[in-house]
Design a protein around this motif. Structure first.
Motif, PDB file in Angstrom:
ATOM      1  N   ASN A  29       0.805  -1.224   0.000  1.00  0.00           N
ATOM      2  CA  ASN A  29       0.000   0.000   0.000  1.00  0.00           C
ATOM      3  C   ASN A  29       0.840   1.277   0.000  1.00  0.00           C
ATOM      4  OD1 ASN A  29      -2.274  -1.605   0.075  1.00  0.00           O
ATOM      5  ND2 ASN A  29      -2.564  -1.392   2.282  1.00  0.00           N
ATOM      6  N   TYR A  30       2.138   1.130  -0.135  1.00  0.00           N
ATOM      7  CA  TYR A  30       3.029   2.284  -0.088  1.00  0.00           C
ATOM      8  C   TYR A  30       3.793   2.453  -1.396  1.00  0.00           C
ATOM      9  CZ  TYR A  30       2.443   2.408   4.997  1.00  0.00           C
ATOM     10  OH  TYR A  30       1.933   2.507   6.273  1.00  0.00           O
ATOM     11  N   CYS A  31       3.740   3.659  -1.936  1.00  0.00           N
ATOM     12  CA  CYS A  31       4.684   4.015  -2.989  1.00  0.00           C
ATOM     13  C   CYS A  31       6.046   4.242  -2.335  1.00  0.00           C
ATOM     14  CB  CYS A  31       4.234   5.293  -3.698  1.00  0.00           C
ATOM     15  SG  CYS A  31       2.693   5.120  -4.610  1.00  0.00           S
ATOM     16  N   ILE A  32       7.083   4.064  -3.094  1.00  0.00           N
ATOM     17  CA  ILE A  32       8.441   4.237  -2.575  1.00  0.00           C
ATOM     18  C   ILE A  32       9.212   5.191  -3.474  1.00  0.00           C
ATOM     19  CG2 ILE A  32      10.630   3.116  -2.045  1.00  0.00           C
ATOM     20  CD1 ILE A  32       8.482   2.343  -0.090  1.00  0.00           C
ATOM     21  N   GLY A  33       9.945   6.079  -2.857  1.00  0.00           N
ATOM     22  CA  GLY A  33      10.801   6.985  -3.603  1.00  0.00           C
ATOM     23  C   GLY A  33      12.262   6.744  -3.264  1.00  0.00           C
ATOM     24  N   TRP A  34      13.126   6.944  -4.236  1.00  0.00           N
ATOM     25  CA  TRP A  34      14.578   6.923  -4.022  1.00  0.00           C
ATOM     26  C   TRP A  34      15.092   8.363  -4.132  1.00  0.00           C
ATOM     27  CZ3 TRP A  34      17.615   3.164  -2.254  1.00  0.00           C
ATOM     28  CH2 TRP A  34      17.190   1.835  -2.368  1.00  0.00           C
ATOM     29  N   PHE A  35      15.984   8.691  -3.243  1.00  0.00           N
ATOM     30  CA  PHE A  35      16.593  10.010  -3.214  1.00  0.00           C
ATOM     31  C   PHE A  35      18.082   9.840  -2.970  1.00  0.00           C
ATOM     32  CE2 PHE A  35      12.658  12.475  -2.970  1.00  0.00           C
ATOM     33  CZ  PHE A  35      11.763  11.493  -2.585  1.00  0.00           C
ATOM     34  N   ARG A  36      18.830  10.897  -3.222  1.00  0.00           N
ATOM     35  CA  ARG A  36      20.253  10.841  -2.933  1.00  0.00           C
ATOM     36  C   ARG A  36      20.724  12.191  -2.436  1.00  0.00           C
ATOM     37  NH1 ARG A  36      22.903  10.384  -9.047  1.00  0.00           N
ATOM     38  NH2 ARG A  36      22.631  12.589  -9.622  1.00  0.00           N
ATOM     39  N   GLN A  37      21.815  12.139  -1.701  1.00  0.00           N
ATOM     40  CA  GLN A  37      22.383  13.370  -1.164  1.00  0.00           C
ATOM     41  C   GLN A  37      23.888  13.288  -1.249  1.00  0.00           C
ATOM     42  OE1 GLN A  37      20.990  14.434   2.760  1.00  0.00           O
ATOM     43  NE2 GLN A  37      21.568  16.573   2.471  1.00  0.00           N
ATOM     44  N   ALA A  38      24.450  14.181  -2.044  1.00  0.00           N
ATOM     45  CA  ALA A  38      25.896  14.270  -2.180  1.00  0.00           C
ATOM     46  C   ALA A  38      26.434  15.225  -1.124  1.00  0.00           C
ATOM     47  CB  ALA A  38      26.254  14.755  -3.576  1.00  0.00           C
ATOM     48  N   PRO A  39      27.699  15.102  -0.781  1.00  0.00           N
ATOM     49  CA  PRO A  39      28.281  15.987   0.238  1.00  0.00           C
ATOM     50  C   PRO A  39      28.094  17.457  -0.117  1.00  0.00           C
ATOM     51  CG  PRO A  39      29.770  14.197  -0.257  1.00  0.00           C
ATOM     52  CD  PRO A  39      28.664  14.109  -1.262  1.00  0.00           C
ATOM     53  N   GLY A  40      27.570  18.208   0.819  1.00  0.00           N
ATOM     54  CA  GLY A  40      27.389  19.633   0.610  1.00  0.00           C
ATOM     55  C   GLY A  40      26.206  20.019  -0.247  1.00  0.00           C
ATOM     56  N   LYS A  41      25.405  19.042  -0.629  1.00  0.00           N
ATOM     57  CA  LYS A  41      24.255  19.315  -1.480  1.00  0.00           C
ATOM     58  C   LYS A  41      22.970  18.885  -0.796  1.00  0.00           C
ATOM     59  CE  LYS A  41      26.646  19.055  -5.931  1.00  0.00           C
ATOM     60  NZ  LYS A  41      26.613  18.466  -7.302  1.00  0.00           N
ATOM     61  N   GLU A  42      21.867  19.405  -1.320  1.00  0.00           N
ATOM     62  CA  GLU A  42      20.576  19.026  -0.780  1.00  0.00           C
ATOM     63  C   GLU A  42      20.175  17.637  -1.285  1.00  0.00           C
ATOM     64  OE1 GLU A  42      18.558  23.480  -0.298  1.00  0.00           O
ATOM     65  OE2 GLU A  42      17.694  22.009  -1.670  1.00  0.00           O
ATOM     66  N   ARG A  43      19.280  17.009  -0.544  1.00  0.00           N
ATOM     67  CA  ARG A  43      18.766  15.722  -0.963  1.00  0.00           C
ATOM     68  C   ARG A  43      17.931  15.912  -2.230  1.00  0.00           C
ATOM     69  NH1 ARG A  43      16.654  11.722   3.651  1.00  0.00           N
ATOM     70  NH2 ARG A  43      18.689  12.468   4.384  1.00  0.00           N
ATOM     71  N   GLU A  44      18.158  15.064  -3.226  1.00  0.00           N
ATOM     72  CA  GLU A  44      17.440  15.207  -4.483  1.00  0.00           C
ATOM     73  C   GLU A  44      16.738  13.917  -4.869  1.00  0.00           C
ATOM     74  OE1 GLU A  44      19.853  16.031  -7.920  1.00  0.00           O
ATOM     75  OE2 GLU A  44      21.304  14.449  -7.460  1.00  0.00           O
ATOM     76  N   TYR A  45      15.684  14.072  -5.609  1.00  0.00           N
ATOM     77  CA  TYR A  45      14.860  12.971  -6.064  1.00  0.00           C
ATOM     78  C   TYR A  45      15.576  12.175  -7.159  1.00  0.00           C
ATOM     79  CZ  TYR A  45      11.117  10.774  -8.789  1.00  0.00           C
ATOM     80  OH  TYR A  45      10.340   9.902  -9.499  1.00  0.00           O
ATOM     81  N   VAL A  46      15.421  10.854  -7.107  1.00  0.00           N
ATOM     82  CA  VAL A  46      16.011   9.971  -8.107  1.00  0.00           C
ATOM     83  C   VAL A  46      14.931   9.226  -8.889  1.00  0.00           C
ATOM     84  CG1 VAL A  46      17.524   7.993  -8.504  1.00  0.00           C
ATOM     85  CG2 VAL A  46      18.093   9.655  -6.710  1.00  0.00           C
ATOM     86  N   SER A  47      14.039   8.539  -8.150  1.00  0.00           N
ATOM     87  CA  SER A  47      13.065   7.686  -8.811  1.00  0.00           C
ATOM     88  C   SER A  47      11.944   7.346  -7.847  1.00  0.00           C
ATOM     89  CB  SER A  47      13.748   6.395  -9.289  1.00  0.00           C
ATOM     90  OG  SER A  47      12.832   5.545  -9.945  1.00  0.00           O
ATOM     91  N   ALA A  48      10.816   6.904  -8.403  1.00  0.00           N
ATOM     92  CA  ALA A  48       9.691   6.487  -7.567  1.00  0.00           C
ATOM     93  C   ALA A  48       8.960   5.345  -8.244  1.00  0.00           C
ATOM     94  CB  ALA A  48       8.732   7.647  -7.303  1.00  0.00           C
ATOM     95  N   ILE A  49       8.287   4.546  -7.422  1.00  0.00           N
ATOM     96  CA  ILE A  49       7.522   3.420  -7.935  1.00  0.00           C
ATOM     97  C   ILE A  49       6.201   3.334  -7.190  1.00  0.00           C
ATOM     98  CG2 ILE A  49       8.625   1.763  -6.352  1.00  0.00           C
ATOM     99  CD1 ILE A  49       8.560  -0.242  -8.753  1.00  0.00           C
ATOM    100  N   SER A  50       5.160   2.983  -7.908  1.00  0.00           N
ATOM    101  CA  SER A  50       3.821   2.919  -7.332  1.00  0.00           C
ATOM    102  C   SER A  50       3.636   1.648  -6.507  1.00  0.00           C
ATOM    103  CB  SER A  50       2.776   2.966  -8.441  1.00  0.00           C
ATOM    104  OG  SER A  50       2.913   1.831  -9.295  1.00  0.00           O
ATOM    105  N   TRP A  51       2.463   1.527  -5.878  1.00  0.00           N
ATOM    106  CA  TRP A  51       2.184   0.397  -5.009  1.00  0.00           C
ATOM    107  C   TRP A  51       2.428  -0.938  -5.697  1.00  0.00           C
ATOM    108  CZ3 TRP A  51      -3.328   2.661  -4.977  1.00  0.00           C
ATOM    109  CH2 TRP A  51      -3.330   3.896  -4.298  1.00  0.00           C
ATOM    110  N   SER A  52       1.903  -1.069  -6.904  1.00  0.00           N
ATOM    111  CA  SER A  52       1.977  -2.343  -7.612  1.00  0.00           C
ATOM    112  C   SER A  52       3.246  -2.488  -8.425  1.00  0.00           C
ATOM    113  CB  SER A  52       0.778  -2.476  -8.555  1.00  0.00           C
ATOM    114  OG  SER A  52       0.855  -1.507  -9.590  1.00  0.00           O
TER     115      SER A  52
END
Length: 125
Positions: A29-52
């Motif tokens: 029942n949960y979508c999942i997102g991937w994010f990344r954070q490089a040194p000295g930078k803000e966390r940024e969006y990478v990818s997401a996947i729906s429930w199914s």
């Protein structure tokens, strides 16, 4: 609870698969997102996947190189990363918005309610 793992050191042009393990009974029942954070930078969006897993989304830099999948029977989400570049070096995090939230909620750090511990990916040139 979420936990990312599978990071490591890889040469430019190489590949790596990071995983996100979830300890929740209603994982499907949960979508999942991937994010990344490089040194000295803000966390940024990478990818997401729906429930199914039927819907996926990628940041522009990830399109054509990264693939997100999930196995609800195992409570796992995977991010396959190919043709890695030094600029992909970062701590990678998985996160989930609230239960039953749409995939768009998993595309921004502000939409994430549950964060997992990250895993470090280092790409050498």
């Amino acid at each position: 609870q979420l936990q990312a793992c599978g990071g490591g050191l890889v040469q430019a042009g190489g590949f790596l698969r990071v995983s996100c393990a979830a300890s929740v009974r209603t994982f499907e029942n949960y979508c999942i997102g991937w994010f990344r954070q490089a040194p000295g930078k803000e966390r940024e969006y990478v990818s997401a996947i729906s429930w199914s897993g039927g819907s996926t989304d990628y940041a522009d830099f990830a399109k054509g190189r990264f693939t997100v999948t999930r196995d609800n029977a195992k409570n796992m989400v995977y991010l396959q990363m190919n043709d890695l570049k030094p600029e992909d070096t970062a701590v990678y995090y998985c996160g989930a918005p609230s239960q039953d939230a749409p995939i768009i909620a998993a595309m921004s750090p502000s939409g994430i309610q549950y964060w997992g511990k990250g895993t470090l990916v280092t790409v050498s040139s």
